[in-house]
Scaffold this motif. Sequence first.
Motif, PDB file in Angstrom:
ATOM      1  N   SER A 120      -2.366  12.797  14.416  1.00  0.00           N
ATOM      2  CA  SER A 120      -1.286  11.872  14.565  1.00  0.00           C
ATOM      3  C   SER A 120      -1.207  10.947  13.212  1.00  0.00           C
ATOM      4  O   SER A 120       0.042  10.181  12.991  1.00  0.00           O
ATOM      5  CB  SER A 120      -1.429  11.048  15.893  1.00  0.00           C
ATOM      6  OG  SER A 120      -2.784  10.291  15.715  1.00  0.00           O
ATOM      7  N   ALA A 121      -1.912  11.304  12.362  1.00  0.00           N
ATOM      8  CA  ALA A 121      -2.007  10.530  11.297  1.00  0.00           C
ATOM      9  C   ALA A 121      -0.874  10.806  10.366  1.00  0.00           C
ATOM     10  O   ALA A 121      -0.160  10.075   9.685  1.00  0.00           O
ATOM     11  CB  ALA A 121      -3.459  10.650  10.595  1.00  0.00           C
ATOM     12  N   LYS A 122      -0.226  12.095  10.772  1.00  0.00           N
ATOM     13  CA  LYS A 122       1.070  12.487   9.657  1.00  0.00           C
ATOM     14  C   LYS A 122       2.097  11.542  10.120  1.00  0.00           C
ATOM     15  O   LYS A 122       3.245  11.403   9.321  1.00  0.00           O
ATOM     16  CB  LYS A 122       1.381  14.114  10.163  1.00  0.00           C
ATOM     17  CG  LYS A 122       1.796  14.082  11.747  1.00  0.00           C
ATOM     18  CD  LYS A 122       1.960  15.848  11.706  1.00  0.00           C
ATOM     19  CE  LYS A 122       1.128  16.875  11.185  1.00  0.00           C
ATOM     20  NZ  LYS A 122       0.076  16.974  12.562  1.00  0.00           N
ATOM     21  N   ASP A 123       2.378  10.928  11.261  1.00  0.00           N
ATOM     22  CA  ASP A 123       3.227  10.273  11.887  1.00  0.00           C
ATOM     23  C   ASP A 123       3.492   8.970  10.663  1.00  0.00           C
ATOM     24  O   ASP A 123       4.531   8.400  10.567  1.00  0.00           O
ATOM     25  CB  ASP A 123       3.224   9.713  13.106  1.00  0.00           C
ATOM     26  CG  ASP A 123       3.091  10.783  14.261  1.00  0.00           C
ATOM     27  OD1 ASP A 123       3.619  11.741  13.779  1.00  0.00           O
ATOM     28  OD2 ASP A 123       2.444  10.448  15.356  1.00  0.00           O
ATOM     29  N   TYR A 124       2.370   8.748  10.106  1.00  0.00           N
ATOM     30  CA  TYR A 124       2.310   7.402   9.333  1.00  0.00           C
ATOM     31  C   TYR A 124       2.503   7.872   7.491  1.00  0.00           C
ATOM     32  O   TYR A 124       2.583   6.854   6.688  1.00  0.00           O
ATOM     33  CB  TYR A 124       1.118   6.735   9.289  1.00  0.00           C
ATOM     34  CG  TYR A 124       0.819   6.358  10.514  1.00  0.00           C
ATOM     35  CD1 TYR A 124       1.598   5.093  11.145  1.00  0.00           C
ATOM     36  CD2 TYR A 124       0.031   6.999  11.476  1.00  0.00           C
ATOM     37  CE1 TYR A 124       1.271   4.547  12.566  1.00  0.00           C
ATOM     38  CE2 TYR A 124      -0.289   6.597  12.918  1.00  0.00           C
ATOM     39  CZ  TYR A 124       0.519   5.317  13.423  1.00  0.00           C
ATOM     40  OH  TYR A 124       0.245   5.191  14.645  1.00  0.00           O
ATOM     41  N   LEU A 125       2.845   9.347   7.424  1.00  0.00           N
ATOM     42  CA  LEU A 125       3.116   9.728   5.889  1.00  0.00           C
ATOM     43  C   LEU A 125       4.686  10.187   5.956  1.00  0.00           C
ATOM     44  O   LEU A 125       5.214  10.420   6.900  1.00  0.00           O
ATOM     45  CB  LEU A 125       2.090  10.744   5.726  1.00  0.00           C
ATOM     46  CG  LEU A 125       0.742  10.429   5.823  1.00  0.00           C
ATOM     47  CD1 LEU A 125      -0.004  11.924   5.677  1.00  0.00           C
ATOM     48  CD2 LEU A 125       0.453   9.498   4.706  1.00  0.00           C
ATOM     49  N   LYS A 126       4.934  10.239   4.486  1.00  0.00           N
ATOM     50  CA  LYS A 126       6.373  10.766   4.347  1.00  0.00           C
ATOM     51  C   LYS A 126       6.529  12.247   5.010  1.00  0.00           C
ATOM     52  O   LYS A 126       5.502  13.095   4.963  1.00  0.00           O
ATOM     53  CB  LYS A 126       6.591  10.816   3.000  1.00  0.00           C
ATOM     54  CG  LYS A 126       6.618   9.402   2.125  1.00  0.00           C
ATOM     55  CD  LYS A 126       7.984   8.628   2.409  1.00  0.00           C
ATOM     56  CE  LYS A 126       7.705   7.381   1.589  1.00  0.00           C
ATOM     57  NZ  LYS A 126       9.023   6.621   2.213  1.00  0.00           N
ATOM     58  N   LYS A 127       7.841  12.324   5.377  1.00  0.00           N
ATOM     59  CA  LYS A 127       7.752  13.818   6.287  1.00  0.00           C
ATOM     60  C   LYS A 127       7.616  14.987   5.345  1.00  0.00           C
ATOM     61  O   LYS A 127       7.444  16.164   5.665  1.00  0.00           O
ATOM     62  CB  LYS A 127       9.310  13.674   6.658  1.00  0.00           C
ATOM     63  CG  LYS A 127       9.828  12.816   7.729  1.00  0.00           C
ATOM     64  CD  LYS A 127       8.869  12.961   9.004  1.00  0.00           C
ATOM     65  CE  LYS A 127       9.220  11.736   9.840  1.00  0.00           C
ATOM     66  NZ  LYS A 127       8.475  11.939  11.160  1.00  0.00           N
TER      67      LYS A 127
ATOM     68  N   VAL B 288      -4.337   3.066   2.398  1.00  0.00           N
ATOM     69  CA  VAL B 288      -3.211   2.671   1.249  1.00  0.00           C
ATOM     70  C   VAL B 288      -3.547   3.862   0.201  1.00  0.00           C
ATOM     71  O   VAL B 288      -2.400   4.276  -0.297  1.00  0.00           O
ATOM     72  CB  VAL B 288      -3.691   1.382   0.720  1.00  0.00           C
ATOM     73  CG1 VAL B 288      -2.594   1.305  -0.711  1.00  0.00           C
ATOM     74  CG2 VAL B 288      -3.328   0.365   1.715  1.00  0.00           C
ATOM     75  N   THR B 289      -4.699   4.055   0.013  1.00  0.00           N
ATOM     76  CA  THR B 289      -4.978   5.112  -1.302  1.00  0.00           C
ATOM     77  C   THR B 289      -4.259   6.549  -0.610  1.00  0.00           C
ATOM     78  O   THR B 289      -3.599   7.286  -1.648  1.00  0.00           O
ATOM     79  CB  THR B 289      -6.521   5.237  -1.395  1.00  0.00           C
ATOM     80  OG1 THR B 289      -7.066   4.101  -1.746  1.00  0.00           O
ATOM     81  CG2 THR B 289      -6.754   6.401  -2.501  1.00  0.00           C
ATOM     82  N   THR B 290      -4.507   6.883   0.465  1.00  0.00           N
ATOM     83  CA  THR B 290      -4.010   8.171   0.976  1.00  0.00           C
ATOM     84  C   THR B 290      -2.481   8.327   0.966  1.00  0.00           C
ATOM     85  O   THR B 290      -1.750   9.078   0.635  1.00  0.00           O
ATOM     86  CB  THR B 290      -4.511   8.553   2.514  1.00  0.00           C
ATOM     87  OG1 THR B 290      -5.699   8.590   2.431  1.00  0.00           O
ATOM     88  CG2 THR B 290      -3.706   9.585   3.066  1.00  0.00           C
ATOM     89  N   LYS B 291      -1.969   6.996   1.360  1.00  0.00           N
ATOM     90  CA  LYS B 291      -0.408   7.032   1.334  1.00  0.00           C
ATOM     91  C   LYS B 291       0.245   7.053   0.019  1.00  0.00           C
ATOM     92  O   LYS B 291       1.137   7.718  -0.201  1.00  0.00           O
ATOM     93  CB  LYS B 291      -0.108   5.619   2.054  1.00  0.00           C
ATOM     94  CG  LYS B 291      -0.202   5.494   3.570  1.00  0.00           C
ATOM     95  CD  LYS B 291       0.321   4.226   4.326  1.00  0.00           C
ATOM     96  CE  LYS B 291       0.192   4.368   5.646  1.00  0.00           C
ATOM     97  NZ  LYS B 291       0.517   2.816   6.181  1.00  0.00           N
ATOM     98  N   MET B 292      -0.486   6.446  -0.852  1.00  0.00           N
ATOM     99  CA  MET B 292      -0.271   6.537  -2.172  1.00  0.00           C
ATOM    100  C   MET B 292      -0.337   8.014  -2.964  1.00  0.00           C
ATOM    101  O   MET B 292       0.558   8.072  -3.524  1.00  0.00           O
ATOM    102  CB  MET B 292      -0.683   5.576  -3.190  1.00  0.00           C
ATOM    103  CG  MET B 292      -0.729   5.513  -4.383  1.00  0.00           C
ATOM    104  SD  MET B 292      -2.013   4.385  -5.563  1.00  0.00           S
ATOM    105  CE  MET B 292      -3.367   5.541  -5.304  1.00  0.00           C
ATOM    106  N   LEU B 293      -1.540   8.530  -2.615  1.00  0.00           N
ATOM    107  CA  LEU B 293      -1.752   9.845  -3.222  1.00  0.00           C
ATOM    108  C   LEU B 293      -0.741  11.024  -2.491  1.00  0.00           C
ATOM    109  O   LEU B 293      -0.652  12.106  -3.078  1.00  0.00           O
ATOM    110  CB  LEU B 293      -3.035  10.279  -3.146  1.00  0.00           C
ATOM    111  CG  LEU B 293      -3.979   9.217  -4.120  1.00  0.00           C
ATOM    112  CD1 LEU B 293      -5.590   9.653  -3.884  1.00  0.00           C
ATOM    113  CD2 LEU B 293      -3.809   9.247  -5.646  1.00  0.00           C
ATOM    114  N   SER B 294      -0.645  10.855  -1.392  1.00  0.00           N
ATOM    115  CA  SER B 294       0.093  11.820  -0.531  1.00  0.00           C
ATOM    116  C   SER B 294       1.191  12.480  -1.202  1.00  0.00           C
ATOM    117  O   SER B 294       1.779  13.591  -0.899  1.00  0.00           O
ATOM    118  CB  SER B 294       0.436  11.387   1.036  1.00  0.00           C
ATOM    119  OG  SER B 294       1.527  10.414   0.893  1.00  0.00           O
ATOM    120  N   LYS B 295       2.138  11.703  -1.988  1.00  0.00           N
ATOM    121  CA  LYS B 295       3.243  12.133  -2.481  1.00  0.00           C
ATOM    122  C   LYS B 295       3.064  12.754  -3.843  1.00  0.00           C
ATOM    123  O   LYS B 295       3.899  13.594  -4.410  1.00  0.00           O
ATOM    124  CB  LYS B 295       4.105  11.094  -3.059  1.00  0.00           C
ATOM    125  CG  LYS B 295       4.373   9.833  -2.063  1.00  0.00           C
ATOM    126  CD  LYS B 295       4.726   8.690  -2.646  1.00  0.00           C
ATOM    127  CE  LYS B 295       4.932   7.282  -1.662  1.00  0.00           C
ATOM    128  NZ  LYS B 295       5.035   5.984  -2.139  1.00  0.00           N
TER     129      LYS B 295
END
Length: 378
Positions: free
Chosen positions: A151-158, A133-140
């Motif tokens: 393959s982790a990039k498949d779960y992040l925003k393009k 969750v922390t990675t998804k939130m901070l990735s933006k």
Amino acid sequence: MKIVFAGGGTAGHINPALAIAGYVKLRQPDAEILYIGNKGGMEERLVAQAGYEFKSISIQGFSRKLTPAGIKKNIVTAKKAITASKEAKKILLEFQPDICVGTGGYVSGPVIRTAAKMGIPTVIHEQNAFPGVTTKMLSKLVDRVMLAVPSAKDYLKKNCKTVDTGNPVRGEILTAEKEASRKELGLDSRPVILSFGGSLGARIINESLADIIARSANDGKYQHIHAYGQYGKWFPDLLKEKGADLEKATNLDIREYINNMPTCLAAADLVIARAGAITLSEIQAQGKPSILIPSPNVAENHQYHNAMALANKNAAVVIEESELTPERLTREIDKLASDSERLAEFTKNAKAMAITDATKRIYSVIIEVLSATKAKKK
């Protein structure tokens, strides 16, 4: 260079940060390093042992249970999140870092988010195949997202700027050799099985391995190195109940904790373990065939995704905990240990997945982001 690291909660978030910090100091001995962690967390002790300056903030995770106790905890957590951001800002203003690096866990959230809002260059490292969750939130917000598993990039925003770096692996793991390690441990040519369920131990793994270890005590077919963990002190008694004489069975090495993991891992022909990110990176670095039993008690079931990344490359057998029995595990061990061609295939495929220069790649990303920031300011 002045650099802040933020990560904590488990060794899987802390050790990568320390490995990166060590490589930074190797390349730039005069670099100033500050680690921001959770007050009272495991990181406080590990960072002190590594010799880096440590500052703490107070943060905790949200409860997913919509019970009165869970709701109460979440109210406290929300208040702590606001306070933690203020604490992080104060520390960052005092230290004035050139860049901040987050390696996961709740503590990295407020630190990296605050740094990004302050205009400080930021990067984060995700150790797992399924981002937390922390990675998804901070990735933006961050300048780069460094991934251990592509393959982790498949779960992040393009539009996230991702870089495949792998997980930092200890140098001792990379240099340990099989024959020298077996000699050091006093092992012979019989198959060596290494098994463990983490530092605390995993009851279901201990119980499922007891039959085959007790069998080996009597038939001598395999050599076993098994760590039963802090909460598994009952395990030697269970083996005795099953007819194993631990004093006479010289092919058994049963202990609470494995302090010499690089040596034991190098000596093994087959590894049975959970599917923590760092464990799998070390298995890949050594090219070890494995039977993986993902823990279901982790956020986003990320160990299952980690394990399947190997299974999908024909580098491991995965048994979910719900399907684990002593009979099933014994059958899988016997089947795999007796199939030299399959073992060789697993070894080849695991090695092909290994990234052994992760710290170098991560350092390059840090330097690249710093250089890009300086160029923008000109």
